[in-house]
Design a protein around this motif. Structure first.
Motif, PDB file in Angstrom:
ATOM      1  N   GLY A  88      13.837  13.059   4.064  1.00  0.00           N
ATOM      2  CA  GLY A  88      14.818  14.009   4.581  1.00  0.00           C
ATOM      3  C   GLY A  88      15.361  13.530   5.912  1.00  0.00           C
ATOM      4  N   VAL A  89      16.273  14.308   6.441  1.00  0.00           N
ATOM      5  CA  VAL A  89      16.883  13.996   7.735  1.00  0.00           C
ATOM      6  C   VAL A  89      16.625  15.153   8.690  1.00  0.00           C
ATOM      7  CG1 VAL A  89      19.064  13.576   8.946  1.00  0.00           C
ATOM      8  CG2 VAL A  89      18.667  12.540   6.698  1.00  0.00           C
ATOM      9  N   VAL A  90      16.194  14.818   9.902  1.00  0.00           N
ATOM     10  CA  VAL A  90      15.961  15.798  10.948  1.00  0.00           C
ATOM     11  C   VAL A  90      17.072  15.635  11.975  1.00  0.00           C
ATOM     12  CG1 VAL A  90      14.375  16.568  12.758  1.00  0.00           C
ATOM     13  CG2 VAL A  90      13.469  15.675  10.610  1.00  0.00           C
ATOM     14  N   GLU A  91      17.774  16.727  12.279  1.00  0.00           N
ATOM     15  CA  GLU A  91      18.829  16.699  13.289  1.00  0.00           C
ATOM     16  C   GLU A  91      18.343  17.444  14.522  1.00  0.00           C
ATOM     17  OE1 GLU A  91      22.754  17.813  11.841  1.00  0.00           O
ATOM     18  OE2 GLU A  91      22.066  17.315   9.800  1.00  0.00           O
ATOM     19  N   PHE A  92      18.533  16.812  15.670  1.00  0.00           N
ATOM     20  CA  PHE A  92      18.132  17.414  16.930  1.00  0.00           C
ATOM     21  C   PHE A  92      19.264  17.236  17.919  1.00  0.00           C
ATOM     22  CE2 PHE A  92      16.215  13.399  15.944  1.00  0.00           C
ATOM     23  CZ  PHE A  92      16.431  12.581  17.044  1.00  0.00           C
ATOM     24  N   ALA A  93      19.060  17.617  19.169  1.00  0.00           N
ATOM     25  CA  ALA A  93      20.130  17.743  20.153  1.00  0.00           C
ATOM     26  C   ALA A  93      21.101  16.568  20.202  1.00  0.00           C
ATOM     27  CB  ALA A  93      19.541  17.986  21.541  1.00  0.00           C
ATOM     28  N   LYS A  94      20.618  15.348  20.292  1.00  0.00           N
ATOM     29  CA  LYS A  94      21.512  14.231  20.539  1.00  0.00           C
ATOM     30  C   LYS A  94      21.660  13.268  19.375  1.00  0.00           C
ATOM     31  CE  LYS A  94      20.577  14.406  25.429  1.00  0.00           C
ATOM     32  NZ  LYS A  94      19.994  13.770  26.566  1.00  0.00           N
ATOM     33  N   ALA A  95      20.963  13.501  18.297  1.00  0.00           N
ATOM     34  CA  ALA A  95      21.001  12.534  17.205  1.00  0.00           C
ATOM     35  C   ALA A  95      20.393  13.133  15.942  1.00  0.00           C
ATOM     36  CB  ALA A  95      20.244  11.280  17.610  1.00  0.00           C
ATOM     37  N   ALA A  96      20.270  12.270  14.958  1.00  0.00           N
ATOM     38  CA  ALA A  96      19.581  12.616  13.720  1.00  0.00           C
ATOM     39  C   ALA A  96      18.678  11.442  13.377  1.00  0.00           C
ATOM     40  CB  ALA A  96      20.573  12.871  12.602  1.00  0.00           C
ATOM     41  N   ALA A  97      17.586  11.721  12.693  1.00  0.00           N
ATOM     42  CA  ALA A  97      16.641  10.673  12.320  1.00  0.00           C
ATOM     43  C   ALA A  97      16.152  10.916  10.896  1.00  0.00           C
ATOM     44  CB  ALA A  97      15.453  10.661  13.280  1.00  0.00           C
ATOM     45  N   SER A  98      15.907   9.834  10.214  1.00  0.00           N
ATOM     46  CA  SER A  98      15.317   9.924   8.894  1.00  0.00           C
ATOM     47  C   SER A  98      13.833  10.219   9.052  1.00  0.00           C
ATOM     48  CB  SER A  98      15.518   8.602   8.153  1.00  0.00           C
ATOM     49  OG  SER A  98      14.901   8.654   6.890  1.00  0.00           O
ATOM     50  N   ALA A  99      13.350  11.216   8.339  1.00  0.00           N
ATOM     51  CA  ALA A  99      11.907  11.508   8.299  1.00  0.00           C
ATOM     52  C   ALA A  99      11.338  10.619   7.213  1.00  0.00           C
ATOM     53  CB  ALA A  99      11.672  12.985   8.008  1.00  0.00           C
ATOM     54  N   ARG A 100      10.626   9.563   7.618  1.00  0.00           N
ATOM     55  CA  ARG A 100      10.105   8.565   6.685  1.00  0.00           C
ATOM     56  C   ARG A 100       8.688   8.923   6.247  1.00  0.00           C
ATOM     57  NH1 ARG A 100       9.165   3.722   8.740  1.00  0.00           N
ATOM     58  NH2 ARG A 100       8.836   4.612  10.795  1.00  0.00           N
ATOM     59  N   SER A 101       8.409   8.643   5.009  1.00  0.00           N
ATOM     60  CA  SER A 101       7.106   8.975   4.443  1.00  0.00           C
ATOM     61  C   SER A 101       6.089   7.855   4.653  1.00  0.00           C
ATOM     62  CB  SER A 101       7.247   9.246   2.945  1.00  0.00           C
ATOM     63  OG  SER A 101       5.982   9.564   2.391  1.00  0.00           O
ATOM     64  N   PRO A 102       4.864   8.204   5.058  1.00  0.00           N
ATOM     65  CA  PRO A 102       3.811   7.198   5.206  1.00  0.00           C
ATOM     66  C   PRO A 102       3.139   6.834   3.882  1.00  0.00           C
ATOM     67  CG  PRO A 102       2.992   9.322   5.869  1.00  0.00           C
ATOM     68  CD  PRO A 102       4.447   9.511   5.534  1.00  0.00           C
ATOM     69  N   LEU A 103       3.605   7.440   2.766  1.00  0.00           N
ATOM     70  CA  LEU A 103       3.030   7.140   1.464  1.00  0.00           C
ATOM     71  C   LEU A 103       4.087   7.330   0.384  1.00  0.00           C
ATOM     72  CD1 LEU A 103       1.998  10.144  -0.089  1.00  0.00           C
ATOM     73  CD2 LEU A 103       0.895  10.112   2.121  1.00  0.00           C
ATOM     74  N   SER A 104       3.858   6.708  -0.748  1.00  0.00           N
ATOM     75  CA  SER A 104       4.758   6.856  -1.892  1.00  0.00           C
ATOM     76  C   SER A 104       4.326   8.055  -2.723  1.00  0.00           C
ATOM     77  CB  SER A 104       4.720   5.605  -2.773  1.00  0.00           C
ATOM     78  OG  SER A 104       5.207   4.493  -2.074  1.00  0.00           O
ATOM     79  N   GLY A 105       5.316   8.729  -3.292  1.00  0.00           N
ATOM     80  CA  GLY A 105       4.999   9.858  -4.143  1.00  0.00           C
ATOM     81  C   GLY A 105       6.249  10.607  -4.562  1.00  0.00           C
ATOM     82  N   THR A 106       6.035  11.644  -5.339  1.00  0.00           N
ATOM     83  CA  THR A 106       7.129  12.472  -5.824  1.00  0.00           C
ATOM     84  C   THR A 106       7.226  13.725  -4.974  1.00  0.00           C
ATOM     85  OG1 THR A 106       6.782  11.654  -8.065  1.00  0.00           O
ATOM     86  CG2 THR A 106       8.038  13.713  -7.830  1.00  0.00           C
ATOM     87  N   LEU A 107       8.430  14.013  -4.511  1.00  0.00           N
ATOM     88  CA  LEU A 107       8.660  15.209  -3.703  1.00  0.00           C
ATOM     89  C   LEU A 107       8.595  16.421  -4.639  1.00  0.00           C
ATOM     90  CD1 LEU A 107      10.722  15.546  -0.666  1.00  0.00           C
ATOM     91  CD2 LEU A 107      11.170  17.232  -2.416  1.00  0.00           C
ATOM     92  N   LEU A 108       7.589  17.239  -4.469  1.00  0.00           N
ATOM     93  CA  LEU A 108       7.403  18.416  -5.317  1.00  0.00           C
ATOM     94  C   LEU A 108       8.172  19.620  -4.796  1.00  0.00           C
ATOM     95  CD1 LEU A 108       3.575  18.205  -6.031  1.00  0.00           C
ATOM     96  CD2 LEU A 108       5.469  17.437  -7.489  1.00  0.00           C
ATOM     97  N   ALA A 109       8.188  19.781  -3.470  1.00  0.00           N
ATOM     98  CA  ALA A 109       8.837  20.957  -2.885  1.00  0.00           C
ATOM     99  C   ALA A 109       9.151  20.695  -1.419  1.00  0.00           C
ATOM    100  CB  ALA A 109       7.925  22.177  -3.000  1.00  0.00           C
TER     101      ALA A 109
END
Length: 151
Positions: free
Chosen positions: A63-84
């Motif tokens: 996903g993407v996290v947007e904050f005051a001055k920018a946006a950043a990709s929220a990267r996963s530390p493991l592989s898997g299927t996004l359930l929810a």
């Protein structure tokens, strides 16, 4: 456990290089932004997750996290299927800042190989030491007024 006024609950696992915490929940894993991640991002204005059912490779964004001055990709530390994704956080992203270890969780994954991935995560004093080093490398100053220390 506390470090520079930031809380790191000892019952969680951590991926300091990603600023994330992980909690085992049956055969799934709940992931959220750590207090340090919240402190360096400041107020979070939006969280836009990938779609449920999407396969996430390690080091790729869930996903993407947007904050005051920018946006950043929220990267996963493991592989898997996004359930929810946490729909409450999508509607009210400030929940991440208000309760990052509780109601502010971000996603639930079904890991591809949890036993292997789990060994790469840290807990307890090892997690605190890794966050301390990350803070040092980042030049983190908890006294800086631009930093949001969570209590």
């Amino acid at each position: 456990m506390k470090l520079h006024g930031l809380e790191f609950p000892d019952h969680l696992l951590y991926a300091p290089d990603y600023n994330l915490w992980l909690r085992e929940d049956g055969d799934t894993v709940v992931i959220g932004l750590s207090a340090y991640g919240c402190a360096i991002y400041g107020q979070i204005f939006a969280f836009t997750p990938k779609r449920d059912g999407w396969h996430i490779d390690k080091d790729r964004g869930f996903g993407v996290v947007e904050f005051a001055k920018a946006a950043a990709s929220a990267r996963s530390p493991l592989s898997g299927t996004l359930l929810a994704s946490n729909e409450a956080v999508v509607r009210r992203p400030a929940l991440i800042n208000q309760d990052c270890y509780g109601e502010g969780w971000m996603v639930r994954l079904q890991p591809d190989d949890w036993p292997s991935a789990r060994h790469e995560l840290l807990s307890g004093e090892a997690a605190l030491a890794a966050f301390a080093e990350r803070m040092r490398l980042d030049g983190f100053d908890p006294e800086n007024q631009g930093v949001q220390a969570l209590s």
